[in-house]
Design a protein around this motif. Sequence first.
Motif, mmCIF file in Angstrom:
data_model
loop_
_atom_site.group_PDB
_atom_site.id
_atom_site.type_symbol
_atom_site.label_atom_id
_atom_site.label_comp_id
_atom_site.label_asym_id
_atom_site.label_seq_id
_atom_site.Cartn_x
_atom_site.Cartn_y
_atom_site.Cartn_z
ATOM 1 N N THR A 1 0.841 -1.192 0.000
ATOM 2 C CA THR A 1 0.000 0.000 0.000
ATOM 3 C C THR A 1 0.880 1.247 0.000
ATOM 4 O O THR A 1 2.024 1.220 0.462
ATOM 5 C CB THR A 1 -0.927 0.018 1.225
ATOM 6 O OG1 THR A 1 -0.137 -0.014 2.426
ATOM 7 C CG2 THR A 1 -1.844 -1.199 1.218
ATOM 8 N N GLY A 2 0.340 2.327 -0.536
ATOM 9 C CA GLY A 2 1.074 3.593 -0.568
ATOM 10 C C GLY A 2 2.181 3.648 -1.589
ATOM 11 O O GLY A 2 2.910 4.634 -1.662
ATOM 12 N N LEU A 3 2.299 2.623 -2.421
ATOM 13 C CA LEU A 3 3.409 2.563 -3.379
ATOM 14 C C LEU A 3 3.095 3.326 -4.660
ATOM 15 O O LEU A 3 3.987 3.899 -5.282
ATOM 16 C CB LEU A 3 3.725 1.104 -3.704
ATOM 17 C CG LEU A 3 5.023 0.816 -4.454
ATOM 18 C CD1 LEU A 3 6.233 1.229 -3.631
ATOM 19 C CD2 LEU A 3 5.116 -0.659 -4.819
ATOM 20 N N ILE A 4 1.807 3.337 -5.065
ATOM 21 C CA ILE A 4 1.457 3.984 -6.330
ATOM 22 C C ILE A 4 0.458 5.122 -6.118
ATOM 23 O O ILE A 4 -0.189 5.569 -7.061
ATOM 24 C CB ILE A 4 0.867 2.958 -7.325
ATOM 25 C CG1 ILE A 4 -0.467 2.403 -6.806
ATOM 26 C CG2 ILE A 4 1.850 1.824 -7.570
ATOM 27 C CD1 ILE A 4 -1.234 1.606 -7.859
ATOM 28 N N SER A 5 0.339 5.598 -4.899
ATOM 29 C CA SER A 5 -0.681 6.606 -4.586
ATOM 30 C C SER A 5 -0.457 7.928 -5.317
ATOM 31 O O SER A 5 -1.371 8.750 -5.411
ATOM 32 C CB SER A 5 -0.730 6.854 -3.074
ATOM 33 O OG SER A 5 0.548 7.206 -2.583
ATOM 34 N N HIS A 6 0.741 8.137 -5.866
ATOM 35 C CA HIS A 6 1.050 9.378 -6.567
ATOM 36 C C HIS A 6 0.769 9.285 -8.066
ATOM 37 O O HIS A 6 0.938 10.265 -8.787
ATOM 38 C CB HIS A 6 2.537 9.715 -6.377
ATOM 39 C CG HIS A 6 3.462 8.679 -6.952
ATOM 40 N ND1 HIS A 6 3.635 7.446 -6.364
ATOM 41 C CD2 HIS A 6 4.219 8.683 -8.071
ATOM 42 C CE1 HIS A 6 4.487 6.735 -7.083
ATOM 43 N NE2 HIS A 6 4.850 7.463 -8.120
#
Length: 274
Positions: free
Chosen positions: A36-41
């Motif tokens: 999680t949080g790896l591709i949030s951008h």
Amino acid sequence: MRSSHILRSISLPTHHQPSLSSFSSLLSSSQPALLTGLISHWPALDNWTVKNNLGRLRERASGILVPVEWAQKGRGFMDEGEKGKTTMLLETYLDAFILDRIPSEDPTMLPNLTFYLAQHDLFDSIPELLEDIPGPFLEDYLSAGKGEVWQKNIWLGPAGTFTPIHRDPYHNLFAHLSPSPKTIRLYPPTIPTSTLYLAPPPQHQTSRLPVSPPNVSLPDWPLFEEARREERSVVIKKGEAVLIPEGWWHSVEGVGTGEGGEDSERLSVNFWFR
């Protein structure tokens, strides 16, 4: 008739914004994980939506041919039932099966079938799509192995798509971009292959089981019960990724509801790398 839903899967461990070192450790120890949080951008999370007319996917679709698989809902391409493959223009596929702009000549047919744009490297045909999945993800994380990125694929289809149990000769980083989730089930490389009922060559890396694991009839496929006892599973949601190390058997199914009861199109991107 006893089906295999009585058995419980083991949940995958979750790693939030894993460091490159942690990611490399997962690879070296052959441990699948939810990331999680790896591709949030990624801009694709906001741009490649039906509300946004699929962004660059639809804008750049003109004149591009893509392969499309069709099958009965919840049944994969190894099933002996109604199925097939065809080639069509990307703009036609998107307008007919994702954006619902083209009415069907036979409306009674579509509710029972899924039309799936599966395992296709659209990035090769539309390089601009890479601008929507930028950052250290490609440069750093996919270099954690030998630095070889073999292929980047887009997987796009409605609810009910199913890819049967199989394994890849590469590590697989699978990222999900849509509000409606997918369910991934995994089996360790050490599982006796007899329990998976593999197809004969050239499909010998794919199971003949025609439906998703919870719906398999154990009286018809009794050895599969042993495999299900080793099963890991995860429901992957928008903005999450799953690491599937090389050799792990896995199936992917377009089932489950997202936030707000979403159960519509599903769009994912995966990277095969070493």
